[in-house]
Scaffold this motif. Structure first.
Motif, PDB file in Angstrom:
ATOM      1  N   VAL A   1       0.856  -1.188   0.000  1.00 53.40           N
ATOM      2  CA  VAL A   1       0.000   0.000   0.000  1.00 53.40           C
ATOM      3  C   VAL A   1       0.892   1.238   0.000  1.00 53.40           C
ATOM      4  O   VAL A   1       1.766   1.386   0.857  1.00 53.40           O
TER       5      VAL A   1
ATOM      6  N   GLN B   1      -6.042   1.997  -7.868  1.00 50.70           N
ATOM      7  CA  GLN B   1      -5.887   3.445  -7.740  1.00 50.70           C
ATOM      8  C   GLN B   1      -6.391   3.982  -6.403  1.00 50.70           C
ATOM      9  O   GLN B   1      -6.940   5.068  -6.325  1.00 50.70           O
ATOM     10  N   ARG B   2      -6.173   3.203  -5.356  1.00 57.39           N
ATOM     11  CA  ARG B   2      -6.535   3.614  -4.004  1.00 57.39           C
ATOM     12  C   ARG B   2      -5.743   2.763  -3.017  1.00 57.39           C
ATOM     13  O   ARG B   2      -5.339   1.638  -3.339  1.00 57.39           O
ATOM     14  N   PRO B   3      -5.505   3.277  -1.830  1.00 63.40           N
ATOM     15  CA  PRO B   3      -4.860   2.449  -0.813  1.00 63.40           C
ATOM     16  C   PRO B   3      -5.852   1.409  -0.285  1.00 63.40           C
ATOM     17  O   PRO B   3      -6.961   1.760   0.113  1.00 63.40           O
ATOM     18  N   ILE B   4      -5.493   0.146  -0.334  1.00 61.63           N
ATOM     19  CA  ILE B   4      -6.356  -0.929   0.170  1.00 61.63           C
ATOM     20  C   ILE B   4      -5.850  -1.289   1.561  1.00 61.63           C
ATOM     21  O   ILE B   4      -4.782  -1.876   1.706  1.00 61.63           O
TER      22      ILE B   4
ATOM     23  N   GLN C   1       0.758   5.683  -0.687  1.00 63.30           N
ATOM     24  CA  GLN C   1      -0.104   6.769  -0.210  1.00 63.30           C
ATOM     25  C   GLN C   1      -1.424   6.868  -0.977  1.00 63.30           C
ATOM     26  O   GLN C   1      -2.482   7.026  -0.380  1.00 63.30           O
ATOM     27  N   LYS C   2      -1.388   6.778  -2.314  1.00 58.39           N
ATOM     28  CA  LYS C   2      -2.600   6.976  -3.110  1.00 58.39           C
ATOM     29  C   LYS C   2      -3.007   5.748  -3.910  1.00 58.39           C
ATOM     30  O   LYS C   2      -3.967   5.809  -4.680  1.00 58.39           O
ATOM     31  N   GLU C   3      -2.268   4.648  -3.762  1.00 59.67           N
ATOM     32  CA  GLU C   3      -2.544   3.460  -4.566  1.00 59.67           C
ATOM     33  C   GLU C   3      -2.014   2.218  -3.866  1.00 59.67           C
ATOM     34  O   GLU C   3      -1.288   2.314  -2.879  1.00 59.67           O
ATOM     35  N   THR C   4      -2.388   1.068  -4.415  1.00 56.99           N
ATOM     36  CA  THR C   4      -1.852  -0.207  -3.940  1.00 56.99           C
ATOM     37  C   THR C   4      -1.231  -0.897  -5.138  1.00 56.99           C
ATOM     38  O   THR C   4      -1.883  -1.080  -6.169  1.00 56.99           O
TER      39      THR C   4
END
Length: 172
Positions: free
Chosen positions: A46, A76-79, A48-51
């Motif tokens: 993970v 396109q998001r932190p999981i 900051q802004k993606e995984t």
């Protein structure tokens, strides 16, 4: 397989799945009397802004080296959910493993059949980044069940080196 799937390693970039199969065959042909473990494994990190997810294909010539390649995937998001991350990793590994079933796996095995009396063998596994310790222990039955339902052996830590070691090196 869709050529959207591009793989890479330290020697070669933008390999199609068909090129990966050719490289696996070339590696086996160099020593067809050996035992091989073909494994697929994924890991994630993970940011900051993606995984970032990495799926690895690893062909281990037992006791005599290995050949491997990787494929990137980004969410396109932190999981933050461990269950969601491990589920995604498992799904990505299953997706790549699916393409090895039947024709390609048989093609690789056919290279070894003439040498089976001399110890040649091919084992196919999916390696999961989960183990009996830590937060992932509750996911073992669910994730291994998904893989074993395909007729493929599932490996967990400490035996799942393709996921927790090889793929992990490239997620940062």
């Amino acid at each position: 397989m869709n050529e959207y799937y591009t793989f890479y390693n330290v020697s070669e970039k933008n390999m199609s799945f068909h090129t990966v199969i050719d490289r696996l065959k070339e590696f086996i042909e160099k020593d067809p009397r050996s035992t091989y473990v073909l494994s697929i494994g994924s890991d994630s990190h993970v940011h900051q802004k993606e995984t970032k997810f990495i799926t690895a294909i690893h062909l281990h010539r037992v006791g005599k080296g290995a050949w491997g390649c990787l494929k990137n995937e980004m969410a396109q998001r932190p999981i933050m959910s461990v269950r969601e991350k491990i589920s995604m990793e498992t799904a990505l590994s299953i997706e790549i493993a699916y393409y090895f079933t039947s024709q390609y796996l048989n093609d690789l095995s056919d290279l070894l059949i003439p040498y089976s009396d001399e110890g040649a063998d091919l084992i196919f596994e999916i390696h999961l980044d989960i183990g009996k310790k830590g937060m992932t222990k509750e996911l073992i039955q669910e994730m291994t069940g998904r893989i074993e339902a395909m007729g493929i052996e599932a490996k967990i830590k400490p035996n799942s080196y393709t996921a927790f070691s090889y793929a992990n090196r490239f997620t940062k």
